[in-house]
Design a protein around this motif. Structure first.
Motif, PDB file in Angstrom:
ATOM      1  N   UNK A  72       0.841  -1.308  -0.170  1.00  0.00           N
ATOM      2  CA  UNK A  72       0.036  -0.074  -0.180  1.00  0.00           C
ATOM      3  C   UNK A  72       0.871   0.998  -0.143  1.00  0.00           C
ATOM      4  N   UNK A  73       2.164   1.099   0.718  1.00  0.00           N
ATOM      5  CA  UNK A  73       2.859   2.528   0.549  1.00  0.00           C
ATOM      6  C   UNK A  73       4.078   2.312  -0.571  1.00  0.00           C
ATOM      7  N   UNK A  74       4.033   1.351  -1.305  1.00  0.00           N
ATOM      8  CA  UNK A  74       5.077   1.298  -2.476  1.00  0.00           C
ATOM      9  C   UNK A  74       4.989   2.646  -3.274  1.00  0.00           C
ATOM     10  N   UNK A  75       6.137   3.213  -3.468  1.00  0.00           N
ATOM     11  CA  UNK A  75       6.170   4.613  -3.926  1.00  0.00           C
ATOM     12  C   UNK A  75       5.794   4.727  -5.518  1.00  0.00           C
ATOM     13  N   UNK A  76       5.842   3.532  -6.125  1.00  0.00           N
ATOM     14  CA  UNK A  76       5.222   3.282  -7.710  1.00  0.00           C
ATOM     15  C   UNK A  76       3.813   2.860  -7.934  1.00  0.00           C
ATOM     16  N   UNK A  77       3.723   1.822  -7.085  1.00  0.00           N
ATOM     17  CA  UNK A  77       2.511   0.935  -7.262  1.00  0.00           C
ATOM     18  C   UNK A  77       1.565   0.960  -6.435  1.00  0.00           C
ATOM     19  N   UNK A  78       1.812   1.894  -5.420  1.00  0.00           N
ATOM     20  CA  UNK A  78       1.053   1.842  -4.002  1.00  0.00           C
ATOM     21  C   UNK A  78      -0.414   2.364  -4.443  1.00  0.00           C
ATOM     22  N   UNK A  79      -0.486   3.573  -5.062  1.00  0.00           N
ATOM     23  CA  UNK A  79      -1.831   3.875  -5.465  1.00  0.00           C
ATOM     24  C   UNK A  79      -2.773   3.123  -6.230  1.00  0.00           C
ATOM     25  N   UNK A  80      -2.056   2.324  -7.053  1.00  0.00           N
ATOM     26  CA  UNK A  80      -2.846   1.237  -7.817  1.00  0.00           C
ATOM     27  C   UNK A  80      -3.432  -0.046  -7.158  1.00  0.00           C
ATOM     28  N   UNK A  81      -2.427  -0.296  -6.101  1.00  0.00           N
ATOM     29  CA  UNK A  81      -2.708  -1.219  -5.282  1.00  0.00           C
ATOM     30  C   UNK A  81      -3.675  -1.185  -4.301  1.00  0.00           C
ATOM     31  N   UNK A 350       4.600   8.022  -0.464  1.00  0.00           N
ATOM     32  CA  UNK A 350       3.696   7.292  -1.918  1.00  0.00           C
ATOM     33  C   UNK A 350       2.529   8.122  -1.891  1.00  0.00           C
ATOM     34  N   UNK A 351       1.822   8.043  -2.982  1.00  0.00           N
ATOM     35  CA  UNK A 351       0.675   8.744  -3.186  1.00  0.00           C
ATOM     36  C   UNK A 351       0.969  10.100  -3.557  1.00  0.00           C
ATOM     37  N   UNK A 352      -0.027  10.938  -2.786  1.00  0.00           N
ATOM     38  CA  UNK A 352       0.251  12.380  -2.936  1.00  0.00           C
ATOM     39  C   UNK A 352       1.452  13.025  -2.220  1.00  0.00           C
ATOM     40  N   UNK A 353       2.145  12.260  -1.460  1.00  0.00           N
ATOM     41  CA  UNK A 353       3.069  12.693  -0.612  1.00  0.00           C
ATOM     42  C   UNK A 353       4.269  13.600  -1.269  1.00  0.00           C
ATOM     43  N   UNK A 354       4.700  12.894  -2.620  1.00  0.00           N
ATOM     44  CA  UNK A 354       5.870  13.738  -3.011  1.00  0.00           C
ATOM     45  C   UNK A 354       5.290  15.035  -3.583  1.00  0.00           C
ATOM     46  N   UNK A 355       4.020  15.235  -3.865  1.00  0.00           N
ATOM     47  CA  UNK A 355       3.701  16.491  -4.366  1.00  0.00           C
ATOM     48  C   UNK A 355       3.401  17.434  -3.385  1.00  0.00           C
TER      49      UNK A 355
END
Length: 423
Positions: A72-81, A350-355
């Motif tokens: 769920x917290x994977x930086x690339x696939x977390x949102x899709x998961x 992950x998700x919106x956190x980098x933005x």
């Protein structure tokens, strides 16, 4: 005229708290409110006198399944998961519950991730008010989000971005295939399915973030209302005071560094707290670690006379008294850090956190360290650098504190006229 408002949201505290704040505001103004979310939030919501309805999924599985937390917290696939593996499988059940509740409601309002809500609105021909909790949910070509899978977005001109964003709607069909299938089964038009990338509703679109965090743009969904951040971070409606151990710790010395990973990233912290412990020990600084209920027993070993370890405390009671706030960049945590008027170090997962992290750096209120690069050396440098941003952080705090997001949201919802329904 008093209205019955059905609110639905799914996710972490950062997804629940803004809607709970608005639910409380509507109730105080004489409206009837039902809030639908994961069953784990029942006690918190009902403690505020708000009627609660449980909808799947049961997200407390995140606390007990390590592999689920990691994915769920994977930086690339977390949102899709999270979308396809957690939120969408029980969609039909969630929709049926929301549809039944909506038959007694005048207005539907909530998070785009509560996919059954706009479908219920379309089925019953009720007004649905969309909301965006963070800038990354808007997908403006004039201020594009930083997405780990597509980090080039912020460097592209609006004309190119508009073309790319239109193409993302095809990705919407792939990611939300089950939602489109359910809409078809229910005889609903395809436009009843919410768009992950810049959804819009003709009944209203509430921007539940500050205009000082992201200014309004020409391509915001119409009509929109800039509300600001709706704040709520109590443990429940009966308890808000700071823990006596934390209060004693604050009183015992200089303002500490406050380390927190919110309520989602904290489930997959990696070496975050160990690196933080090494850094503050070497710097001979004081710190508070908020480590979550699941991890509390494990991290108690890090406690000392200079470091206090706690499972949870309301950010609004800690962050204004911190030297620097170090956090994961979730929108709820970021909003509290901005309001506190103290500088920050953001370590996005992950998700919106980098933005969100990027925007904090651009505002000059903090610095950021990528999760994969996080180590004691970079953390010490970041803490020193953040300490030079006190004035900008204080000014931003004043601006955020001047906004009344709950009032703005409640005013828009109350002004929305119910439409003739289809029973």
């Amino acid at each position: 005229m008093a209205k019955h408002v059905l609110i639905a949201t799914l996710g972490s505290f950062g997804d629940l708290h803004p809607y709970l704040a608005i639910a409380i505001g509507l109730k105080q103004r004489g409206h009837w409110v039902t809030l639908a979310s994961s069953s784990m939030y029942r006690e918190k919501v009902e403690s505020e006198g708000i009627r609660f309805v449980a909808i799947p999924p049961q997200l407390d599985q995140l606390e007990h399944d390590r592999e689920t937390r990691r994915k769920a917290m994977d930086s690339l696939d977390g949102t899709r998961y999270v979308l396809q593996e957690l939120f969408l499988p029980p969609l039909a059940e969630s929709y049926r519950i929301l549809l039944a509740e909506a038959r007694n409601a005048d207005i539907l309002f909530g998070s785009v991730l509560a996919f059954g809500l706009p479908l219920a609105a379309a089925k019953l021909r009720l007004p649905y008010i969309h909301s965006a909790l963070q800038p990354a949910a808007v997908f403006s070509a004039f201020d594009p989000p930083l997405i780990p899978a597509m980090p080039f977005f912020p460097a592209l001109p609006p004309a190119i971005l508009r073309i790319l964003f239109s193409g993302l709607h095809q990705l919407n069909r792939l990611l939300l295939k089950k939602v489109y299938q359910l809409a078809k089964q229910e005889g609903l038009p395809q436009n009843a399915v919410p768009r992950l990338f810049g959804h819009t509703s003709p009944h209203g679109n509430l921007m539940l973030f500050s205009r000082h965090f992201m200014a309004p743009k020409p391509d915001f969904p119409q009509p929109f209302t800039m509300c600001g951040f709706p704040f709520y971070d109590k443990l429940d409606g009966n308890q808000f005071s700071i823990d006596s151990d934390i209060e004693s710790f604050f009183s015992a010395g200089d303002p500490p560094y406050v380390f927190t990973l919110g309520t989602s990233a904290v489930l997959d912290p990696g070496s975050f707290y160990e690196e933080a412990h090494t850094t503050v020990t070497r710097m001979k600084k004081r710190a508070i670690f908020l480590v979550g209920r699941t991890n509390f027993a494990h991290y108690q070993k890090l406690a000392s006379d200079r470091i206090l370890v706690s499972p949870y405390a309301p950010h609004s009671t800690l962050m204004p008294r911190a030297a620097v706030n170090i956090h994961q960049g979730g929108i709820g945590t970021t909003a509290q850090a901005l309001r506190s008027g103290k500088p920050m170090v953001v370590v996005p997962f992950s998700h919106d956190q980098p933005d969100n992290a990027r925007r904090c750096v651009q505002l000059g209120v903090g610095v950021s360290i990528p999760r994969k690069s996080f180590n004691t050396h970079l953390l010490e440098e970041a803490l020193v650098a953040a300490g030079t941003k006190q004035e900008l952080a204080r000014s931003m705090g004043i601006l955020i504190q001047s906004e009344d997001a709950v009032e703005a949201a409640c005013e828009k919802i109350a002004a929305t006229q119910p439409s003739p329904r289809k029973i």
